[in-house]
Write an enzyme that holds these catalytic residues in place. Sequence first.
Site, mmCIF file in Angstrom:
data_model
loop_
_atom_site.group_PDB
_atom_site.id
_atom_site.type_symbol
_atom_site.label_atom_id
_atom_site.label_comp_id
_atom_site.label_asym_id
_atom_site.label_seq_id
_atom_site.Cartn_x
_atom_site.Cartn_y
_atom_site.Cartn_z
ATOM 1 N N ASP A 130 0.864 -1.171 0.000
ATOM 2 C CA ASP A 130 0.000 0.000 0.000
ATOM 3 C C ASP A 130 0.908 1.232 0.000
ATOM 4 O OD1 ASP A 130 -2.843 1.247 0.819
ATOM 5 O OD2 ASP A 130 -1.303 2.173 2.069
ATOM 6 N N CYS B 272 5.142 -0.574 4.948
ATOM 7 C CA CYS B 272 5.475 -0.763 3.532
ATOM 8 C C CYS B 272 6.579 0.206 3.124
ATOM 9 C CB CYS B 272 4.240 -0.526 2.658
ATOM 10 S SG CYS B 272 2.881 -1.671 2.938
#
Length: 249
Positions: free
Chosen positions: A128, A134
């Site tokens: 994402d 991330c």
Amino acid sequence: MKFGKKFLLALALGGLASVASAGTVDPAAAKAVTTAIHKLIPGATIDAIDASPLPGVYTVVASGQVAYVSADGKYLLHGSLYDIDRKIDLTSARMDGIRKAALAKVPEAKRLEFAPENPKYRVTVFTDIDCGYCRKLHSHMDEYNKAGIAVDYLFFPRTGLNTPSYDKAVSVWCAKDRKTAFTEAKLGKQPAASKCANPVADEFALGQQLGVDGTPTIIASDGSVIGGYLTPAQMLQRLQAVAARQSTP
């Protein structure tokens, strides 16, 4: 009645293929099993009904999820089935196979690859744009690559379709230089708004079908989920364990 949310979601989303079976499945039992699943979720697509190691129980694969249903259709178990003698989680192994087969169908042209020359290992990461871990994972990309690890990204905007994170993913994909736009977005830079034919929605749906419920989700070449965020040392260690497991007869 309460069943695993992932299993019910998978049924509701629909399957990846028509009903199939491996080995001999009694037609009457297959019908009873199918009827039982449709009682839970009308119209659900079942990918496969196979004989299980348990007498009178069938393995059901529905949209990347595994469950076990009695031949009379009265009982459903959604959980892990272990082979005690071989010390194997049969459900996990089946799920690994499902993920491996599904990811193999994603063409290279629809992946965002960060790889060294002649990588020794390869992982698929559902990511994402706005996810903190991330971003942390991507900040180590040079180190992953130096360790011989290739990273193939698939988009999984956690907030869903047509949200700011989804729009960012589309804009990154449609950028003239995707990899640069992706890295800059991971650093917090707003990508220039852009639209084009893109795989973001399909990759989000695939992640849902495979039970992805958080980002990052890291999947090894054998289809096993090896973690969320992992440091380069942790990822290398887990990939070495996967390789050792694959080389064991």
